[in-house]
Design an enzyme around this catalytic site. Sequence first.
Site, PDB file in Angstrom:
ATOM      1  NE  ARG A 195      -5.588   1.097  11.171  1.00 51.05           N
ATOM      2  CZ  ARG A 195      -4.198   0.804  10.663  1.00 51.05           C
ATOM      3  NH1 ARG A 195      -3.240   1.822  10.904  1.00 51.05           N
ATOM      4  NH2 ARG A 195      -4.106  -0.124   9.949  1.00 51.05           N
TER       5      ARG A 195
ATOM      6  CG  MET B  80       9.890  24.424  -0.640  1.00 51.65           C
ATOM      7  SD  MET B  80       9.001  25.750  -1.464  1.00 51.65           S
ATOM      8  CE  MET B  80       8.004  26.348  -0.142  1.00 51.65           C
TER       9      MET B  80
ATOM     10  CE  LYS C  91      -0.321   0.187   5.074  1.00 53.09           C
ATOM     11  NZ  LYS C  91      -1.324   0.706   6.090  1.00 53.09           N
TER      12      LYS C  91
ATOM     13  CE1 TYR D 265      13.944  32.161   3.985  1.00 51.33           C
ATOM     14  CE2 TYR D 265      14.106  30.021   3.837  1.00 51.33           C
ATOM     15  CZ  TYR D 265      13.669  31.359   3.667  1.00 51.33           C
ATOM     16  OH  TYR D 265      13.173  31.348   2.051  1.00 51.33           O
TER      17      TYR D 265
HETATM   18  C1  LIG Z   1      -3.788  -3.857   7.961  1.00 48.57           C
HETATM   19  C2  LIG Z   1      -2.129  -3.801   7.788  1.00 48.57           C
HETATM   20  N1  LIG Z   1      -1.692  -5.278   7.793  1.00 48.57           N
HETATM   21  C3  LIG Z   1      -0.057  -5.200   7.658  1.00 48.57           C
HETATM   22  C4  LIG Z   1       0.478  -4.117   7.858  1.00 48.57           C
HETATM   23  C5  LIG Z   1       2.080  -4.306   7.531  1.00 48.57           C
HETATM   24  O1  LIG Z   1       2.667  -3.719   8.690  1.00 48.57           O
HETATM   25  P1  LIG Z   1       4.288  -3.630   8.740  1.00 48.57           P
HETATM   26  O2  LIG Z   1       4.566  -2.787   8.025  1.00 48.57           O
HETATM   27  O3  LIG Z   1       4.325  -3.035  10.404  1.00 48.57           O
HETATM   28  O4  LIG Z   1       4.668  -4.798   8.441  1.00 48.57           O
HETATM   29  C6  LIG Z   1      -0.089  -2.693   7.823  1.00 48.57           C
HETATM   30  C7  LIG Z   1       0.756  -1.586   7.809  1.00 48.57           C
HETATM   31  O5  LIG Z   1       0.311  -0.642   8.311  1.00 48.57           O
HETATM   32  C8  LIG Z   1      -1.452  -2.650   7.870  1.00 48.57           C
HETATM   33  O6  LIG Z   1      -2.272  -1.597   7.615  1.00 48.57           O
END
Ligand SMILES: Cc1ncc(COP(=O)(O)O)c(C=O)c1O
Length: 381
Positions: free
Chosen positions: A136, A313, A38, A265
């Site tokens: 969550r 920046m 992801k 800055y």
């Molecule tokens: C639902 C879910 N599973 C697995 C993972 C993988 O976690 P990690 O990167 O700590 O192995 C994530 C990452 O945030 C996640 O959101």
Amino acid sequence: MILSSMVNLHVDLAALEHNYRQLRLLCEPPVKMLAVVKADAYGHGLLPVARTLARGGVDYLGVGSLEEGLALRQAGLTLPILLLLGIVPREAERAVAADLEVVLFRRDVAQALAAAARSQAKPAKAHLKVDTGMGRLGLLSGEVPEFLAGLREYRQLEVLGLISHLAVADEEDKAYTLKQLQEFTGLLAAVRGQGWALPLSHLSNSAALWELKEAHLDLVRPGLMLYGSPPSPRRPPPLTLKPVMTLATEVLQVKRLPPGSSISYGCTYTTRDWCDLAVLPVGYCNGYSRLLSNRGAALIRGRRAPIRGRVCMNLTMVEVTGIPGVKPGDRVTLLGQDQNERISAEELAAWADTISYEVYCLLGAANLRRYQGARDGEKTG
Ligand SMILES: Cc1ncc(COP(=O)(O)O)c(C=O)c1O
């Protein structure tokens, strides 16, 4: 977005493949592995990373959005893909059409998936999300039996398993994680007892893959360790993980400042002695955090050059006093190895008061990516 060719993010796909093979040693068949890709593969580039892992034999891919799932399908990947954040009802038709599996926790989404499956005459596949303590996404455990019962009318909707997520698996004290695991396995046994097969149930991230074998269940879902970082920087796992991402730039200007000169800055740094300064064409627009001001360092000629003054920046200043011969065009390593010195994502993260995950995502999103170690000539993504 137009990116600067003076700041280059290198992604080593051979290191990624190495890490994947190491992680495979941690879990035994028939446990499957879902690679979490992801957020553009944690900033490393969705397609090159997914292709490398698919070639390596990974069983599943986990993405953050319908768009990421569709991009993988358009690139020709045929592996099972799980949409980790689920979908909203308007996305159901496209998810089913592309054979994307969905994390499920809403009844309106179940209804939309079933309708899409009916209209396309193919099954929709879901993993039911349970909140066992992450606070969550997901149904509370007590809500699951009734939710599942409500799904019996949707014959076209296949629930492949339960999924949950661990909140503190990276900590040495595993009490909370074991409580989550116990709640999950208890629920799983109960609903299996009611006739749901749920053959693919899972809750292990990198940390649990590494340290909690009893949590592997049917499938593990590592992300961070694939990219070469330990879940807990203070307790490195007994594996040789190789860093996948490195960030480099070049010296834009070198100058000598007299004692009493202010830098950047806000005049937050003033030289006490003569100071050799290298100006670097990188800043917070490159995901190089302003929190690194007066804290971080870069590597030049195998030596550490501390950041002086505020990160701007597009520009950052580092002191190179005592590093002989630094000149414009010299390579500068912001993340990675130069001779015997190394700046890890964990170190960069500690300076900026964050975690390696965020470092990877920000740097990956804001810089030109170049790939090495690709097996079939794939260069950029
Ligand atoms: C639902 C879910 N599973 C697995 C993972 C993988 O976690 P990690 O990167 O700590 O192995 C994530 C990452 O945030 C996640 O959101």
